[in-house]
Design a protein around this motif. Structure first.
Motif, short mmCIF file in Angstrom:
data_model
loop_
_atom_site.label_atom_id
_atom_site.label_comp_id
_atom_site.label_asym_id
_atom_site.label_seq_id
_atom_site.Cartn_x
_atom_site.Cartn_y
_atom_site.Cartn_z
N VAL A 144 34.00 25.50 52.19
CA VAL A 144 33.83 26.95 52.22
C VAL A 144 33.80 27.55 50.81
CG1 VAL A 144 34.89 27.22 54.48
CG2 VAL A 144 36.33 27.31 52.44
N SER A 145 34.05 26.74 49.80
CA SER A 145 33.91 27.25 48.43
C SER A 145 32.45 27.33 48.01
CB SER A 145 34.68 26.33 47.46
OG SER A 145 34.10 25.03 47.44
N SER A 146 31.56 26.67 48.77
CA SER A 146 30.13 26.69 48.43
C SER A 146 29.26 27.25 49.55
CB SER A 146 29.65 25.27 48.09
OG SER A 146 29.91 24.39 49.18
N CYS A 147 29.85 27.63 50.67
CA CYS A 147 29.08 28.25 51.75
C CYS A 147 30.00 29.17 52.54
CB CYS A 147 28.46 27.19 52.67
SG CYS A 147 29.65 26.30 53.69
N LYS A 148 29.40 30.04 53.33
CA LYS A 148 30.17 30.98 54.13
C LYS A 148 30.72 30.29 55.38
CE LYS A 148 27.46 34.99 52.68
NZ LYS A 148 26.60 36.12 53.12
N PRO A 149 31.90 30.72 55.85
CA PRO A 149 32.46 30.14 57.08
C PRO A 149 31.49 30.25 58.27
CG PRO A 149 34.13 31.44 55.96
CD PRO A 149 32.84 31.67 55.22
N PHE A 150 30.74 31.36 58.33
CA PHE A 150 29.79 31.51 59.44
C PHE A 150 28.71 30.44 59.38
CE2 PHE A 150 25.85 33.27 61.19
CZ PHE A 150 26.26 33.53 62.48
N GLN A 151 28.24 30.13 58.17
CA GLN A 151 27.23 29.09 58.02
C GLN A 151 27.79 27.73 58.46
OE1 GLN A 151 26.45 29.68 53.83
NE2 GLN A 151 24.47 30.68 54.26
N LEU A 152 29.04 27.47 58.09
CA LEU A 152 29.66 26.19 58.46
C LEU A 152 29.82 26.09 59.97
CD1 LEU A 152 31.04 23.54 57.70
CD2 LEU A 152 33.16 24.83 57.36
N MET A 153 30.28 27.16 60.61
CA MET A 153 30.47 27.13 62.05
C MET A 153 29.14 26.97 62.79
SD MET A 153 32.09 30.05 64.60
CE MET A 153 30.50 30.90 64.73
N MET A 154 28.13 27.75 62.41
CA MET A 154 26.84 27.66 63.08
C MET A 154 26.17 26.32 62.80
SD MET A 154 26.41 30.19 64.98
CE MET A 154 24.73 29.76 65.43
N GLY A 155 26.38 25.77 61.62
CA GLY A 155 25.82 24.45 61.32
C GLY A 155 26.38 23.39 62.25
N LYS A 156 27.68 23.48 62.50
CA LYS A 156 28.30 22.53 63.43
C LYS A 156 27.76 22.72 64.85
CE LYS A 156 32.68 21.68 61.10
NZ LYS A 156 32.43 20.24 61.01
N ILE A 157 27.71 23.97 65.30
CA ILE A 157 27.26 24.24 66.66
C ILE A 157 25.82 23.78 66.87
CG2 ILE A 157 26.77 26.07 68.32
CD1 ILE A 157 29.14 27.61 67.19
N ILE A 158 24.94 24.15 65.94
CA ILE A 158 23.53 23.80 66.08
C ILE A 158 23.32 22.30 65.93
CG2 ILE A 158 21.22 24.11 65.12
CD1 ILE A 158 22.07 26.93 64.29
N GLY A 159 23.99 21.68 64.95
CA GLY A 159 23.81 20.24 64.71
C GLY A 159 24.25 19.41 65.90
N ILE A 160 25.42 19.70 66.44
CA ILE A 160 25.91 18.93 67.59
C ILE A 160 25.09 19.27 68.84
CG2 ILE A 160 27.91 18.55 69.10
CD1 ILE A 160 29.70 18.97 66.68
N GLY A 161 24.59 20.51 68.95
CA GLY A 161 23.71 20.85 70.06
C GLY A 161 22.42 20.05 70.03
N LEU A 162 21.86 19.85 68.84
CA LEU A 162 20.65 19.03 68.72
C LEU A 162 20.92 17.58 69.09
CD1 LEU A 162 19.12 20.45 65.40
CD2 LEU A 162 18.31 20.81 67.74
N VAL A 163 22.14 17.12 68.82
CA VAL A 163 22.52 15.77 69.25
C VAL A 163 22.48 15.67 70.77
CG1 VAL A 163 24.40 14.08 69.31
CG2 VAL A 163 23.92 15.33 67.21
N GLY A 164 23.00 16.70 71.44
CA GLY A 164 22.97 16.71 72.91
C GLY A 164 21.56 16.70 73.46
#
Length: 442
Positions: free
Chosen positions: A222-242
């Motif tokens: 989070v020192s190099s990106c926003k918490p929202f970006q980190l959360m959405m990155g996780k949600i979208i990335g794992i969703g694409l895995v599904g």
């Protein structure tokens, strides 16, 4: 967007390259198809090593014992009622050669009751064998007692099995034969897939958040990106895995299903009947019934609108996943260990279970008031609407349901982002819902 893409790519590749993902993706379709044959295989193995037991049938009427035919498990020995005076002594003198003693009383025509004597609990298979054989025999004897010539033949010929076909009119007036059974199976399968995928990948999001928080890696990220970006990155990335896993499963199931269909197509009726020769005319009749059944199944499968159903499935899966995945990410940020998340995830799981039960209940009445309501409510629509889609749901209901689902998902993503940005940097305490509501307010 560049940072978001990096996070999505990292989450996606980390999951796809894992051994558990590869094994699950490749083996799950095979396990699903094998589950259909497991009950038959277990039943076969259960009876394969069993020895045939001898059962003595003491017939006090002298006319019904012969109607009980031998099976793979039991050999029936018919005896007159006056040959045995003491049942227990007769059983003891057999020295274990007789497994049970069946007594058909002299008044069985009026009592409709037979008795099985044995030292242990009577096998259910033996009871069903006797019930089937004697019920049919006593019924025919009752009909014959009326003294009407040819009455039994008239009764047999009067039995009619009606084959109910369902035909759907299209917009241009053309007719297409459909299958209610296939619609039920397809709807239930899609609802179960949605239920399992949302819960499974939602839990993956939560575990990933907790892991990064526990190892303090999140402080660096989070020192190099926003918490929202980190959360959405996780949600979208794992969703694409599904979605990737689902696509692979569809391809593998189609390939395996095609191989099985070709293999079964080369089998004849003698193989399906265990190699036992059929009586004259029975094989032809069985083949005709089998051909009609296969034709009805194939016709029903071909007339399903797979394009529309699978497209809607993807939209509902994404909407439901965003809705529940955001909640899993938010609550995962509020705890230090996955075991502490039960107080937050239990309500989510409870709602999903209610949605699943509502979907199962709607199978019998997919257009009822409860089915329509649950398919529009955002928290249950991803599961319930899957049950209704094979029954041609009106487009206005689908549009209304998707609009509410994505509007609610967007709202919960916003709420989850406010929880996430505060919770990921807090440690050493279990937080309550009251404190989390304060985070939402800012």
């Amino acid at each position: 967007m560049k940072k978001l893409k990096l996070i999505i790519s990292r989450e996606y590749m980390a999951m796809v390259k894992s051994k558990s993902f590869i094994l699950t993706t490749l083996l799950m379709p095979l396990l699903i198809l094998l589950c259909g044959g497991v009950p038959a295989l277990i039943g076969y193995l259960n009876n394969a090593g069993s020895d045939t037991e001898t059962v003595a049938v003491i017939d006090e009427t002298g006319k019904y014992a012969r109607a009980i035919k031998d099976t793979d498990l039991y050999h029936f020995v018919a005896m007159r009622g006056d040959t045995v005076t003491n049942l227990h002594d007769f059983y003891d003198k057999s020295n274990g050669s007789i497994a049970a003693v069946v007594v058909i009383p002299a008044r069985v025509d009026s009592l409709h009751t037979v008795t099985i004597y044995s030292e242990g609990t009577v096998n259910a298979n033996l009871k069903s064998t006797l019930n089937e054989a004697l019920s049919d025999t006593l019924t025919r004897a009752r009909v014959a007692s009326y003294g009407v010539e040819g009455l039994q033949d008239m009764i047999d010929n009067s039995t009619v099995d009606v084959d109910v076909k369902s035909v759907k009119w299209s917009d241009d007036g053309s007719e297409n034969e459909t299958s209610t059974e296939i619609a039920m199976v397809l709807g239930f399968a899609l609802s179960m897939l949605t239920y399992m995928f949302v819960l499974m990948y939602g839990a993956m999001i939560m575990n990933s958040v907790v892991e990064e928080k526990t190892t303090r890696i999140v402080e660096v990220i989070v020192s190099s990106c926003k918490p929202f970006q980190l959360m959405m990155g996780k949600i979208i990335g794992i969703g694409l895995v599904g979605l990737t896993q689902l696509a692979v499963w569809v391809v593998l199931i189609n390939v395996i299903g095609a191989v099985v269909a070709v293999t079964m197509g080369g089998m004849d009726m003698s193989m399906l009947s265990g190699g036992v020769p059929m009586a004259a005319g029975a094989g032809e009749m069985a083949q005709q019934v089998d051909d009609n059944m296969v034709r009805n199944i194939v016709t029903g499968l071909l007339n399903v609108n797979y394009g529309a159903i699978l497209s809607c499935f993807v939209f509902y899966f994404i909407g439901g996943y965003l809705l529940y995945g955001a909640l899993f990410a938010a609550f995962g940020s509020a705890v230090d260990q996955a075991s502490d998340a039960g107080q937050f995830t239990s309500p989510i799981i409870l709602v999903m279970i209610i949605a699943l039960y509502a979907g199962m209940a709607c199978i019998e009445n997919p257009n009822g008031p409860m089915a329509v309501a649950c398919s529009i409510i955002p928290f249950t629509s991803p599961v319930v609407m899957m049950v209704r889609l094979p029954y041609d749901v009106p487009m206005w209901q689908v549009a209304c349901s998707l609009l509410l689902l994505y509007a609610t998902a967007a709202t919960f993503v916003w709420v989850a982002a406010r929880i996430y940005r505060t919770g990921i940097l807090l440690y050493g305490k279990k937080y309550s819902f009251k404190e989390i509501f304060k985070w939402i307010k800012g």
